[in-house]
Motif scaffolding. Structure first.
Motif, PDB file in Angstrom:
ATOM      1  N   SER A  33      -1.292  -1.888  16.460  1.00  0.00           N
ATOM      2  CA  SER A  33      -0.078  -1.312  15.902  1.00  0.00           C
ATOM      3  C   SER A  33       0.692  -2.355  15.096  1.00  0.00           C
ATOM      4  N   ALA A  34       0.777  -3.562  15.634  1.00  0.00           N
ATOM      5  CA  ALA A  34       1.471  -4.610  14.892  1.00  0.00           C
ATOM      6  C   ALA A  34       0.695  -5.007  13.647  1.00  0.00           C
ATOM      7  N   SER A  35      -0.617  -4.867  13.679  1.00  0.00           N
ATOM      8  CA  SER A  35      -1.421  -5.271  12.525  1.00  0.00           C
ATOM      9  C   SER A  35      -1.209  -4.349  11.336  1.00  0.00           C
ATOM     10  N   LEU A  36      -0.849  -3.086  11.624  1.00  0.00           N
ATOM     11  CA  LEU A  36      -0.716  -2.141  10.518  1.00  0.00           C
ATOM     12  C   LEU A  36       0.323  -2.605   9.514  1.00  0.00           C
ATOM     13  N   ARG A  37       1.317  -3.337  10.020  1.00  0.00           N
ATOM     14  CA  ARG A  37       2.333  -3.843   9.118  1.00  0.00           C
ATOM     15  C   ARG A  37       1.762  -4.786   8.074  1.00  0.00           C
ATOM     16  N   HIS A  38       0.698  -5.466   8.414  1.00  0.00           N
ATOM     17  CA  HIS A  38       0.140  -6.461   7.507  1.00  0.00           C
ATOM     18  C   HIS A  38      -0.943  -5.895   6.611  1.00  0.00           C
ATOM     19  N   VAL A  39      -1.305  -4.648   6.844  1.00  0.00           N
ATOM     20  CA  VAL A  39      -2.433  -4.092   6.102  1.00  0.00           C
ATOM     21  C   VAL A  39      -2.172  -3.999   4.603  1.00  0.00           C
ATOM     22  N   PRO A  40      -0.977  -3.546   4.159  1.00  0.00           N
ATOM     23  CA  PRO A  40      -0.793  -3.445   2.711  1.00  0.00           C
ATOM     24  C   PRO A  40      -1.003  -4.776   1.996  1.00  0.00           C
ATOM     25  N   ARG A  41      -0.750  -5.877   2.723  1.00  0.00           N
ATOM     26  CA  ARG A  41      -0.904  -7.175   2.080  1.00  0.00           C
ATOM     27  C   ARG A  41      -2.306  -7.737   2.280  1.00  0.00           C
ATOM     28  N   LEU A  42      -2.841  -7.615   3.488  1.00  0.00           N
ATOM     29  CA  LEU A  42      -4.091  -8.290   3.824  1.00  0.00           C
ATOM     30  C   LEU A  42      -5.287  -7.350   3.887  1.00  0.00           C
ATOM     31  N   GLY A  43      -5.059  -6.059   3.774  1.00  0.00           N
ATOM     32  CA  GLY A  43      -6.172  -5.139   3.845  1.00  0.00           C
ATOM     33  C   GLY A  43      -6.572  -4.834   5.274  1.00  0.00           C
ATOM     34  N   TRP A  44      -7.558  -3.974   5.420  1.00  0.00           N
ATOM     35  CA  TRP A  44      -8.028  -3.600   6.757  1.00  0.00           C
ATOM     36  C   TRP A  44      -9.047  -4.645   7.198  1.00  0.00           C
ATOM     37  N   THR A  45      -8.565  -5.791   7.559  1.00  0.00           N
ATOM     38  CA  THR A  45      -9.444  -6.921   7.830  1.00  0.00           C
ATOM     39  C   THR A  45      -9.058  -7.622   9.116  1.00  0.00           C
ATOM     40  N   GLU A  46      -9.895  -8.577   9.471  1.00  0.00           N
ATOM     41  CA  GLU A  46      -9.590  -9.373  10.657  1.00  0.00           C
ATOM     42  C   GLU A  46      -8.323 -10.174  10.466  1.00  0.00           C
ATOM     43  N   GLU A  47      -8.041 -10.594   9.233  1.00  0.00           N
ATOM     44  CA  GLU A  47      -6.825 -11.380   9.005  1.00  0.00           C
ATOM     45  C   GLU A  47      -5.594 -10.581   9.378  1.00  0.00           C
TER      46      GLU A  47
END
Lengths: 288, 308
Positions: B94-108
């Motif tokens: 859930s917290a990772s979704l915030r970073h998806v627009p910037r980093l994509g659907w990735t491990e990062e």
């Protein structure tokens, strides 16, 4: 390769408690099939590894037919190392696992594919801890051969798996490959692993384990007890050490029992994967 | 309910024969709606997603890493709440979704999410099929949100079925708007052979849910046809949306309405063809009178009966 995993959780297993306390005691006082005093076991094991250090890698290749490389690759693959991680490889004397982790983090291909910033790459620390200085020396030599002698990311530390000198909650990953069999008190080593790992950190253990498949088991026993000590004598000039090795594999708890020990140390999502029908097992867990 | 079924299938139908025995106490993994409220509809700035869950697994001894709790660690277990792995995974994703627009659907993105939650990024290494876990989590969240929106009284009564469908699909697709720049990557992850079983299952559940909301209760062969057609409409609209730069995706909604209309027209055409074939069949071997009677019956049936 048959893959099988079992998850266990910290829960009440009082029924098993007495029987595995008994087996724990027996592990602490067993040196192969001999019975020894607890205090002496550590010294005896130390002697074994002092003797085998120089031919350790060659013997690994010969005994496993080169398969140990694949097993270690699989271990590191499961770990999924990342740039900036603090990793501890215990009983990692000659550095096999540590070098693989280093390569995984620093590989050029990986850096091109993923957005890795150089600063976090610098922060990567791989600690190699071993109780035996001879093994560590072999490892340092191999590092020098690879040009990593003065590399800040690889740190060689002499230490005891049962009493690590690292801070609490300081490691992202903990691996122990073919080492936990040799510690006197397995639960202490597991407790130490739990202590030094951060929240979310992973524990991975690669170890020779028990084979249950009927005919294959007999073949494996034959190979272990007839072939390996002879190879030890032939190549390393040391039959007793390799006799100890195959006996200690038999005395080590089977996969399920070991998994429950890991769960008792506090780990979550405890799983194991059998390789080559159970000759080798990778146990993995997470500290939460 | 849907998600536990999906997760069970996910665990059992994987590529290898890895078996994971679940604890008897495994609870359903449906995340309460309050937890996901700020997630899909608003932009990525919804930062309070973990606060309802945060107090469940706060570790009092985490703030002091060198607090020397070595020997006391084992005793602490009974006091601090046991954070289950599933919960932790859900929090991290859930917290990772915030970073998806910037980093994509990735491990990062997942490692950044884990850092936000206060967990070592190593945990990402233990997720099965890593990026797919993130995408599937998002799809589950959106389905749950859609179900919540439907339950909380969406006004569907005054609309004809085709409009109801269009409205529901629109609501669902709007949840993806914050991630639109990286959505092609999500689609390609879902199309990967290892991930196809799960993504297909999730889409099937979505389509089923929409038909339920529209009020369809048919359970004959029609069921498959309806869901297949709706699945087609949904997917084509989704793909159209990837390249739509109009204001508020107006073109997409026009496209959607057209496609839904086409689907209903197709249905009508098929029905008319069926009746016509019946008439022909009835006419053969009977007199012209019988044929005319049959045609008159059909016409009255068609004009008097419901169109759906």
């Amino acid at each position: 390769m048959a893959l099988r995993s079992v998850s266990r959780r910290l829960g009440s297993r009082i029924l098993n408690h007495r029987s595995f306390v008994a087996s724990l005691h027996s592990h602490a006082t067993s040196f192969g099939f001999q019975e020894v005093k607890e205090e002496e076991k550590s010294k005896l094991v130390g002697n074994v590894f002092t003797n085998v250090a120089s031919s350790y890698d060659i013997m690994n290749d010969v005994m496993s037919g080169g398969l140990h490389r694949l097993w270690k690759e699989r271990l590191v693959g499961k770990l999924s190392p990342f740039a900036g991680m603090k990793h501890l490889d215990v009983a990692g004397g000659t550095g096999d696992v540590a070098f693989r982790i280093y390569d995984a983090v620093y590989s050029v291909k990986r850096r091109a594919l993923q957005k890795v910033d150089e600063a976090s790459l610098e922060e990567t620390q791989i600690y190699v801890c071993d109780i035996n200085p001879n093994m560590l020396n072999v490892g340092k030599q191999r590092a020098a051969e690879r040009g990593l002698r003065d590399n800040k990311s690889l740190v060689w530390v002499e230490g005891d798996a049962e009493a690590l000198s690292f801070d609490d909650n300081s490691m992202d990953g903990y691996t122990i490959a073919f080492g936990i069999r040799n510690v006197t008190h397995i639960e202490k080593a597991l407790a130490e692993a739990y202590r030094v790992l951060k929240r979310g950190g992973r524990f991975l253990c690669l170890e020779l384990s028990h084979v249950e498949i009927p005919i294959f088991k007999n073949l494996y026993d034959l190979y272990s007890f007839q072939v390996i000590p002879n190879l030890g004598e032939l190549i390393a000039g040391d039959r007793e050490s390799y006799q100890y090795l195959v006996e200690s594999v038999r005395r080590f708890p089977p996969q399920e029992r070991f998994a429950s020990m890991i769960a008792d140390a506090g780990f979550e999502k405890v799983e194991y994967e059998n390789l080559v029908g159970g000759v080798v097992a990778i146990h993995s867990a997470i500290k939460l | 309910m849907y998600r536990t079924a999906a997760k069970r299938l996910l665990a059992g139908g994987g590529f290898t024969t890895t078996r994971i025995l679940r604890y008897p106490k495994l609870r359903s993994t449906i995340i309460p709606s309050s937890y996901t409220s700020g997630l899909c509809t608003s932009s990525m700035g919804g930062g309070n997603t973990e606060s309802p869950m945060g107090n469940q697994s706060v570790n009092p001894n985490q703030s002091g890493p060198t607090a020397g709790t070595g020997e006391g660690q084992r005793r602490h277990e009974s006091r601090k709440p046991r954070a289950e792995f599933q919960e932790e995974q859900a929090r991290v994703l859930s917290a990772s979704l915030r970073h998806v627009p910037r980093l994509g659907w990735t491990e990062e993105a997942m490692m950044a999410g884990s850092r936000d939650v206060g967990v070592s990024p190593s945990i990402v290494g233990s997720f099965s099929r890593k990026e797919a876990a993130l995408v599937e989590f998002f799809m589950d969240e959106c389905l749950q949100l859609l179900m919540d929106r439907i339950d909380s009284g969406l006004d569907l009564q005054n609309l004809i079925p085709s409009e109801r469908i269009a409205k529901l699909i629109r609501i669902r697709l709007e949840m993806q708007v914050p991630y639109m720049s990286k959505w092609p990557q999500a689609l390609s992850i879902q199309a990967h052979p290892l991930n196809v079983p799960t993504s297909f299952k999730q889409r099937a559940m979505l389509v089923d849910e929409i038909w339920h909301a529209v009020g369809d209760g048919a359970s004959d062969l029609d069921w498959y046809v309806k869901r297949t057609i709706l699945g087609g409409v949904y997917s084509t609209t989704e793909i159209y949306m990837l390249t739509d730069n109009s204001l508020e995706h107006r073109d997409t909604w026009t496209f959607l309405n057209d496609r839904v209309k086409d689907a209903f027209d197709l249905k009508k055409s098929i029905q008319e063809a069926k009746y016509f074939a019946e008439d022909i069949g009835a006419g053969v071997g009977k007199s012209v009178q019988g044929l005319m009677n049959g045609v008159m019956q059909t016409m009255s049936r068609r004009s008097g009966g419901s169109a759906f």
